[in-house]
Scaffold this motif. Structure first.
Motif, short mmCIF file in Angstrom:
data_model
loop_
_atom_site.label_atom_id
_atom_site.label_comp_id
_atom_site.label_asym_id
_atom_site.label_seq_id
_atom_site.Cartn_x
_atom_site.Cartn_y
_atom_site.Cartn_z
N LEU A 310 15.67 -56.47 0.43
CA LEU A 310 15.17 -56.70 -0.93
C LEU A 310 14.14 -55.64 -1.35
N PRO A 311 13.08 -55.43 -0.57
CA PRO A 311 12.13 -54.41 -1.01
C PRO A 311 12.71 -53.00 -1.01
N MET A 312 13.56 -52.71 -0.02
CA MET A 312 14.14 -51.36 0.01
C MET A 312 15.07 -51.15 -1.18
N SER A 313 15.80 -52.20 -1.57
CA SER A 313 16.66 -52.08 -2.75
C SER A 313 15.82 -51.77 -3.98
N MET A 314 14.68 -52.42 -4.06
CA MET A 314 13.82 -52.17 -5.23
C MET A 314 13.39 -50.71 -5.31
N VAL A 315 12.84 -50.19 -4.21
CA VAL A 315 12.32 -48.82 -4.30
C VAL A 315 13.46 -47.82 -4.50
N LEU A 316 14.56 -48.03 -3.79
CA LEU A 316 15.65 -47.06 -3.94
C LEU A 316 16.38 -47.23 -5.27
N GLY A 317 16.47 -48.47 -5.75
CA GLY A 317 17.06 -48.69 -7.08
C GLY A 317 16.24 -47.97 -8.14
N GLY A 318 14.93 -48.06 -8.01
CA GLY A 318 14.06 -47.37 -8.96
C GLY A 318 14.26 -45.87 -8.89
N ALA A 319 14.27 -45.34 -7.68
CA ALA A 319 14.44 -43.89 -7.52
C ALA A 319 15.79 -43.43 -8.06
N PHE A 320 16.81 -44.22 -7.76
CA PHE A 320 18.17 -43.85 -8.19
C PHE A 320 18.26 -43.79 -9.71
N LEU A 321 17.73 -44.82 -10.37
CA LEU A 321 17.87 -44.83 -11.82
C LEU A 321 17.00 -43.77 -12.49
N ILE A 322 15.87 -43.47 -11.88
CA ILE A 322 15.04 -42.39 -12.42
C ILE A 322 15.81 -41.07 -12.39
N LEU A 323 16.48 -40.80 -11.27
CA LEU A 323 17.24 -39.55 -11.16
C LEU A 323 18.44 -39.57 -12.09
N ALA A 324 19.11 -40.74 -12.19
CA ALA A 324 20.26 -40.83 -13.10
C ALA A 324 19.82 -40.55 -14.53
N ASP A 325 18.67 -41.11 -14.91
CA ASP A 325 18.19 -40.90 -16.27
C ASP A 325 17.77 -39.45 -16.48
N LEU A 326 17.27 -38.83 -15.42
CA LEU A 326 16.93 -37.41 -15.53
C LEU A 326 18.18 -36.60 -15.91
N LEU A 327 19.29 -36.92 -15.25
CA LEU A 327 20.54 -36.24 -15.59
C LEU A 327 20.97 -36.60 -17.02
N ALA A 328 20.80 -37.88 -17.36
CA ALA A 328 21.25 -38.34 -18.68
C ALA A 328 20.60 -37.55 -19.80
N ARG A 329 19.36 -37.11 -19.60
CA ARG A 329 18.71 -36.42 -20.72
C ARG A 329 18.71 -34.91 -20.57
N THR A 330 19.17 -34.39 -19.42
CA THR A 330 19.14 -32.94 -19.27
C THR A 330 20.52 -32.29 -19.25
N VAL A 331 21.53 -33.00 -18.76
CA VAL A 331 22.84 -32.37 -18.58
C VAL A 331 23.42 -31.88 -19.89
N ASN A 332 23.31 -32.71 -20.92
CA ASN A 332 23.94 -32.37 -22.19
C ASN A 332 22.89 -32.06 -23.25
N SER A 333 21.74 -31.59 -22.81
CA SER A 333 20.62 -31.37 -23.71
C SER A 333 21.04 -30.48 -24.88
N PRO A 334 20.57 -30.75 -26.08
CA PRO A 334 19.57 -31.75 -26.48
C PRO A 334 20.14 -33.14 -26.73
N SER A 335 21.45 -33.34 -26.44
CA SER A 335 22.00 -34.67 -26.65
C SER A 335 21.81 -35.52 -25.41
#
Lengths: 363, 367, 274
Positions: A310-335
């Motif tokens: 449970l705690p490991m899922s939390m920290v890694l889930g957070g890290a994973f979504l942060i990185l996914a969102d990083l891609l979401a806003r940079t890959v197709n920038s400025p869209s």
């Protein structure tokens, strides 16, 4: 794969097994996980579609500390972007990722079903219907500058789950299989109602779809208060029940005979997980895959003990979504790209890699 | 949503060429003519086709004047297309046109029962005096007022039975879901797809094309010409007033609260091009991209236009957005709400939108 | 310690136990015997409150079963289920530690005392050397002994065993039942074991209760209960009963040859429920 710890096992002596159990402290792993989370957050704070040097970003963030002023010479727009837009976005992505992964792990544990995710018994469809109803409504949907969309999504999600739970009730018990089926049925009703609303309000389809696909483009500090009051208590409760969730991995009769009040635990944990997931969905939309895959990845790496999972899922889930969102806003920038596309596209291959590496069953 | 649109200018040039070279024209019907917005006569015999060419010429004149740098000019008809043809008041039926998705549409007589499943087409029809011929409209056809008194149909989820049920002799679609046009034709209902021109860069010209086409189809050629001329005058006036502007203000056009915007390659984007505005959504390859919030702040628009004013957004909500306080448009209070119907609907009122936007962008030049 | 009075249990319309009464004291090992479907497992499920009785009551040390919380109940009675599902990924140690669940509060995790209890239970069941193994790697007999170890780790006054020897070879059958009997005699536990094998039950149990179609049809010392007449009417087959040369306890074997005739005489094969 030995990288990931306790994989190698020949024939451990009982003493060694005992020692391993005693020494299986969560803290070293949690420290690694938190390190990954922090690293992801720093990377995500440093990179963005706006071209701001990393050192300037660091100075802007540090300047928020009392008595530190390193950013006075930097343009105001940079300070706005980093502090008001990018950082809340990173924090929100981390929080939502942690919440979804924790909820997913809880659902998987309570339902003893590897396919369970936080949306299994109606959170997503209920939230989608609530949000759509508000978005397509001809009435002004902000009250005092606050959008009603998250509120409606939250209410819709909880209503759907409560309905599924009530419908699945048989006497004093709620059989998990019945609950899943009821949840699926409620979800499809809500989804069709949502589709009906969208089709009858075609000019709002785009907005609705974008909301449903989810993302963090509109994150702001204030929205954290939409989530934290639900997520923190829910996470606290769920984390307390790690050991009980292990017992629940036996069948419900054994758990009961071992002193677990199975029905109450199910209600409590599903309630907490659904509440947390509903809060997360209400601010971020329906981001798929995180709640399903992250707990499995943790299970593949560190084993099935829910006190760690449970705690490991939390920290890694957070890290994973942060990185996914990083891609979401940079890959197709400025869209922007809907972050759910990224989570599925990047998460699945990594998950398959883990699955191939680890031969023995994990669930 | 996929639009089959046409690059009007390229099409026009091709057609002008064809017009003056009948042989080439008759031998090469397909690739170019199929893409055309209108006016590829294929039925009805030589005489009719001649007459039509004459009318076409008439229709082209206005466009050529502004859009095509054709050395011959448009005002000089060929000997065969005689003044008598130009003087013709009645459009002869049956007539054939090619709609924007390349379908050939033949009308046996002047349509009297038109079902318009396109808000833009509805506006055009009423503006050129064909409103009496319209018996049904789609539910987003909210202008003019009179249009809302017609029977309502659904353009996004069109119901074949409901459309056929109103007994139309011409159905106008702005897109063609699941080959609806074929189904309608099978029922003997003449159908034309006047595809959306939202992606067409030469946006206003494309609107003119559609106005002329509808004028021809409904036998309101003169009214259509008058409307186009009036619109053209208003566009010209704006262009004239901005003749000395090198580069206009940076703008952000907000389509909805999710920060979708109109890129330069969209109908709305085309209006801003006429206004020489610098669209901060430049550099994306989608017509309607969702911009990252930090990009908006970084590119610092001087004017923000809200097309989502009807959905809870207002200058005040924009000012209240965290991190937006230092954007020029917010600081200088240059946030304006515009009716999305006039700005994104390629109909007669797009010049109204253009004038409104001009006033927002250049308050010192327009009152 | 355990008192069952007029217990009636039904699954829907199917009555599984009818007015069953029995009592069990500390230090005693009671064997519950009877054919398949006679209600042996239901009795154990009722005592652990997995099914709710229609009538009658169950008392543990004088306390009404319904007045105990699930956790209190699990500190009174531990169960060795018949075919427990145990995820393959759990280690033996993890499974045995689950026996400590009723002794741990929500905020607690296993301490030295718990580990000591588990170690003792593993050693008693001869599974100590397996502690680090995963359940998926064990044989059927090993799994069963781990489950017994889990029940022992629960440290309850009452031990309920549902066919604890069903999947074991003779050596392990003896080892498990020896252990259970020794726990009863030596540590004063009360044991209730549903046992299929009449001879085995007879050898190890102090008293037997025979169930047939939900009713008690015989109760007492093994010699009293295991009469050929009763066995023939209950099992529908003729059996031979003779005394064990060393213990004097009855040994039961079916008589070959006419068992089919016996079944037919009893009506139909269908009376045997699985």
């Amino acid at each position: 794969m030995r990288l990931f710890g306790s994989a190698a096992r020949v024939e451990p002596s009982p003493e060694a097994a005992f020692a391993a159990l005693l020494g299986r402290a969560l803290w070293p792993r949690l420290a690694v996980g938190l390190g990954a989370l922090l690293g992801a957050a720093m990377l995500a704070a440093a990179i963005g579609p706006a071209d701001i040097p990393a050192d300037a970003t660091a100075r802007i963030i540090l300047s928020r500390l009392p008595g530190v002023s390193l950013a006075d010479s930097l343009p105001q727009s940079w300070r706005d972007i980093v502090w008001e837009v990018r950082l809340p976005r990173v924090v929100m992505a981390g929080l939502v990722g942690a919440t979804l992964a924790l909820s997913g792990a809880t659902y998987q544990a309570v339902f003893r079903n590897p396919l369970a995710d936080p949306y299994l018994i109606g959170v997503a469809a209920g939230a989608g219907l609530g949000a759509t109803a508000v978005i397509v409504s001809p009435l002004d949907y902000t009250v005092g500058g606050v959008s009603l969309v998250p509120l409606a999504a939250f209410g819709g999600a909880l209503t759907a789950v409560a309905l599924a739970y009530a419908l699945a009730r048989v006497g004093r018990t709620v059989p998990t299989v019945t609950l899943i089926l009821a949840g699926v049925a409620i979800s499809s009703i809500a989804t069709s109602a949502m589709s009906f609303l969208m089709i009858n309000n075609s000019q709002r389809v785009h907005t609705t779809l974008t909301w449903i696909l989810g993302g963090f483009n509109l994150s702001e500090w204030g929205k954290l208060w939409w989530v934290l009051p639900y997520v923190l208590p829910a996470a606290f409760i769920i984390l307390l029940y790690g050991r009980i969730l292990n017992v629940l991995q036996l069948d419900e009769e054994q758990a009961q005979q071992l002193g677990v009040n199975v029905e109450r635990v199910k209600l409590l944990l599903l309630g907490a997980a659904s509440l947390a997931a509903a809060a997360a969905v209400s601010v971020s939309g329906i981001i798929g895959f995180v709640g399903l895959i992250v707990p499995h990845a943790v299970r593949l790496i560190w084993g099935p003990d829910y006190r760690q999972l449970l705690p490991m899922s939390m920290v890694l889930g957070g890290a994973f979504l942060i990185l996914a969102d990083l891609l979401a806003r940079t890959v197709n920038s400025p869209s922007e790209i809907p972050v759910g596309i990224i989570t599925a596209f990047c998460g699945a291959p990594f998950f398959l890699y883990l699955l191939r590496m680890r031969q023995r069953a994990v669930f | 949503m996929r639009w089959k649109s046409t690059r009007a200018l390229a099409g026009l040039k091709a057609r002008v060429c064809c017009f003056f070279c009948p042989k080439v024209y008759s031998k090469s019907p397909s690739p170019i003519s199929r893409r055309g917005t209108f006016c590829v006569p294929q039925k009805g015999g030589d005489v009719i086709s001649l007459v039509q060419r004459g009318l076409l010429l008439l229709a082209l004149v206005g466009v050529l004047a502004v859009a095509v740098a054709c050395e011959d000019g448009g005002g000089e008809p060929t000997p065969k297309a005689s003044p008598t043809v130009l003087a013709a008041v009645q459009v002869p039926y049956p007539q054939s046109i090619v709609d924007t998705v390349g379908r050939e549409v033949t009308m046996e007589a002047q349509p009297q029962r038109i079902a318009s499943l396109s808000p833009a087409a509805t506006e055009i029809l009423f503006a050129i005096g064909a409103g009496d011929q319209v018996i049904a409209v789609d539910m987003y056809s909210n202008y003019p007022e009179e249009a809302t008194t017609r029977q309502q149909l659904d353009a996004f989820q069109p119901n074949l039975e409901a459309i056929a049920g109103v007994g139309p002799d011409l159905v106008l679609l702005f897109y063609d879901p699941e080959e609806l046009s074929d189904s309608l034709e099978r029922l003997g209902i003449t159908t034309a797809v006047l595809g959306s021109i939202e992606e067409t860069p030469e946006s206003v010209e494309a609107v003119f094309d559609q106005i002329r086409l509808l004028g021809q189809m409904t036998d309101h050629v003169q009214e259509a010409e008058d409307l186009v001329a009036e619109m053209q005058d208003r566009v010209d006036a704006i262009e004239e007033a901005l003749a000395d502007v090198e580069q206009g203000p940076r703008i952000f056009h907000e389509v909805d609260a999710m920060l979708y915007t109109a890129a330069p390659d969209s109908f709305v984007g085309g209006l801003y091009k006429i206004l020489k505005a610098q669209n901060i959504a430049a550099g994306t390859d989608q017509p309607f991209p969702q911009l990252s919030q930090e990009v908006i702040i970084e590119r610092d628009p001087e004017v923000i236009i809200l097309a989502d004013g009807g959905y809870g957004e207002s200058p005040d909500t924009v000012k209240g957005r965290p991190g937006w306080g230092n954007i020029s448009a917010v600081r200088n209070d240059r946030i304006f709400v515009i009716d999305p119907d006039i700005v994104s609907r390629p109909g007669p009122r797009c010049v109204e939108a253009l004038e409104a936007l001009a006033a927002y962008l250049y308050p010192e030049r327009f009152e | 310690m355990l008192e069952v009075r007029d217990l009636t249990v039904a699954y829907g319309k199917l009555v599984a136990l009818r007015q069953v009464s029995l009592s069990l004291g500390a230090g005693e090992l009671l064997g519950v015997v009877g054919p398949n479907g006679s209600g042996k497992s239901t009795l154990i499920r009722a005592i652990t409150r997995l099914v709710r009785p229609l009538g009658g009551y169950i008392r543990l040390d004088g306390k009404e079963l319904g007045s105990l919380s699930q956790r209190e109940l699990a500190r009174w009675a531990a169960v060795v289920p018949q075919r427990p599902y145990l995820p393959d990924v759990f280690t033996v140690l993890e499974v045995a530690l689950m026996g400590r669940t009723p002794h741990l509060g929500l905020l607690q995790s296993e301490g030295r005392a718990d580990l000591a209890a588990v170690r003792r239970a593993l050693e008693q069941t001869d599974t100590w050397q397996l502690a680090g193994r995963r359940m998926g790697e064990l044989s059927g007999g090993e799994r069963q002994r781990v489950v017994v170890a889990r029940a022992l780790a629960q440290e309850t006054p009452l031990l309920l065993l549902d066919e604890p020897t069903a999947h074991l070879d003779m050596g392990h059958q003896a080892a498990v039942l020896d252990l259970v009997r020794q726990l009863c005699r030596g540590e004063g536990k009360a044991g209730l074991a549903a046992i299929h094998d009449l001879s085995l039950a007879s050898q190890y149990c102090d008293r037997l209760v025979m169930l047939n179609e939900g009713r008690i049809v015989g109760e007492g010392e093994p010699e009293e209960v295991l009469s050929p007449q009763l066995l023939a009417s209950v099992y529908g087959t003729r059996v031979s009963v003779f005394s064990h040369p060393l213990t004097g306890r009855p040994v039961v074997t079916p008589m070959s040859g006419d068992s089919r005739a016996g079944l037919e005489a009893r009506g139909s094969v269908g009376t045997f429920r699985s």
